[in-house]
Design a protein around this motif. Structure first.
Motif, PDB file in Angstrom:
ATOM      1  N   SER A   1      82.047  35.670  50.154  1.00 48.51           N
ATOM      2  CA  SER A   1      81.947  34.413  50.897  1.00 48.51           C
ATOM      3  C   SER A   1      81.385  34.596  52.300  1.00 48.51           C
ATOM      4  CB  SER A   1      83.324  33.741  50.998  1.00 48.51           C
ATOM      5  OG  SER A   1      83.759  33.299  49.738  1.00 48.51           O
ATOM      6  N   GLY A   2      81.408  35.829  52.817  1.00 51.43           N
ATOM      7  CA  GLY A   2      80.998  36.026  54.199  1.00 51.43           C
ATOM      8  C   GLY A   2      79.712  36.795  54.395  1.00 51.43           C
ATOM      9  N   ASN A   3      79.429  37.763  53.511  1.00 51.71           N
ATOM     10  CA  ASN A   3      78.252  38.618  53.684  1.00 51.71           C
ATOM     11  C   ASN A   3      77.025  38.031  52.988  1.00 51.71           C
ATOM     12  OD1 ASN A   3      80.492  41.371  53.102  1.00 51.71           O
ATOM     13  ND2 ASN A   3      79.907  40.514  55.074  1.00 51.71           N
ATOM     14  N   ARG A   4      75.863  38.392  53.496  1.00 52.26           N
ATOM     15  CA  ARG A   4      74.610  37.891  52.926  1.00 52.26           C
ATOM     16  C   ARG A   4      74.185  38.722  51.732  1.00 52.26           C
ATOM     17  NH1 ARG A   4      71.159  36.781  58.524  1.00 52.26           N
ATOM     18  NH2 ARG A   4      72.572  35.188  59.376  1.00 52.26           N
ATOM     19  N   ASP A   5      73.769  38.038  50.679  1.00 48.05           N
ATOM     20  CA  ASP A   5      73.328  38.737  49.468  1.00 48.05           C
ATOM     21  C   ASP A   5      72.176  39.694  49.753  1.00 48.05           C
ATOM     22  OD1 ASP A   5      75.219  37.487  47.908  1.00 48.05           O
ATOM     23  OD2 ASP A   5      73.880  35.882  47.241  1.00 48.05           O
TER      24      ASP A   5
END
Length: 291
Positions: free
Chosen positions: A103-107
């Motif tokens: 939910s927080g880190n960028r893919d």
């Protein structure tokens, strides 16, 4: 005889140390490690805290901003924030495992790390018991099951005791306020909503489709919550919680049910979530007594 016994013990130990680790992460992706991780980078504050609770704190070589619990975590090298990871710093730390937060880190960041051959394990707890599950997973990833499994067991036992005491209590219609500008809350899929259910609370915005939606004051007034619970940014009760006092006919205001819980105790997916739960359960008991 002693030498043979020692040699056998060393062989067994070394075999265990080299044992493969195969787990499926919370995104359903398989993660393989040739041996338990020794150099771990954490890309979320709650992940850092969980790693320490699982006995893997000494193996955390990098962490993002706000990884401030326990105290030892403050000394770990920083690799940016969970939304703006410094990829060069991560790679320079030569991790054999990165633990990320879906939910927080960028893919794009996570895909790049995988492209460099660095194993990435996604953690995405949504329910209270997911904290115990995460502890067990991290214990396996780091080879620290001897610490992680008792920690998970103790968590589940405390959780069960709170559920037995509060979950069947009369429902209290509750509005959880993450922030005031923009006015934000949580839906029924959020971890905090699970804490509400544990305490016999009924989330008035449970049916909204977004995990942490922005809403307006009119929606809160229409929902008529009996209790308003705010978190804010730190240990101090946010001044904006008292902005609701102008709406004197709102049940939560009329009955004096404006409550505060420090965000680290209820917004982080860690064992401390039960500290926040215990506090919320007590607050909702007060709300029941004021009916």
């Amino acid at each position: 005889m002693r030498l043979r016994h020692l040699a056998f013990s060393l062989l067994v130990f070394s075999g265990l140390a080299r044992a493969d680790v195969d787990l499926t992460d919370d995104q359903g992706k398989p993660v393989h490690l040739a041996q338990p991780a020794r150099r771990i980078v954490s890309l979320a504050p709650h992940v850092t805290e969980l790693l320490y609770a699982a006995g893997a704190g000494e193996r955390v070589v990098g962490a993002v901003q706000y990884s401030d619990y326990p105290e030892a975590a403050k000394k770990v090298a920083r690799v940016g924030s969970y939304t703006a990871v410094d990829m060069e710093k991560v790679v320079a730390l030569k991790p054999d495992l990165v633990v990320a937060w879906k939910s927080g880190n960028r893919d794009a960041h996570l895909d790049k790390l995988r492209g460099l051959g660095i194993p990435v394990f996604i953690n995405e707890p949504r329910k209270i018991d997911d904290v115990a599950r995460s502890l067990s997973q991290f214990g396996r990833l780091a080879g620290t099951e001897a610490v992680a499994e008792p920690a998970a067991k103790a968590f589940r036992e405390r959780y069960a005791a709170l559920a037995a005491r509060y979950s069947a209590r009369p429902k209290v219609r509750t509005f959880y306020e993450i922030w005031n500008r923009p006015l934000m809350t949580i839906n029924g899929e959020h971890l905090i909503a699970d804490v509400m259910r544990l305490c016999g609370g009924e989330n008035v915005f449970a049916k909204l489709p977004v995990l942490a939606p922005a809403i307006d004051v009119e929606a809160v007034l229409a929902a008529q919550p009996e209790a308003i619970v705010a978190s804010g940014m730190g240990e101090a009760r946010p001044e904006w919680l008292d902005d609701w006092r102008k709406w004197t006919k709102l049940p939560a205001v009329a009955r004096g049910n404006l409550f505060f819980i420090p965000p680290d105790q209820i917004q982080r997916h860690t064992p401390r979530i039960l500290d926040g739960a215990e506090r919320l359960c007590g607050q909702l008991e007060e709300a029941r007594e004021r009916r």
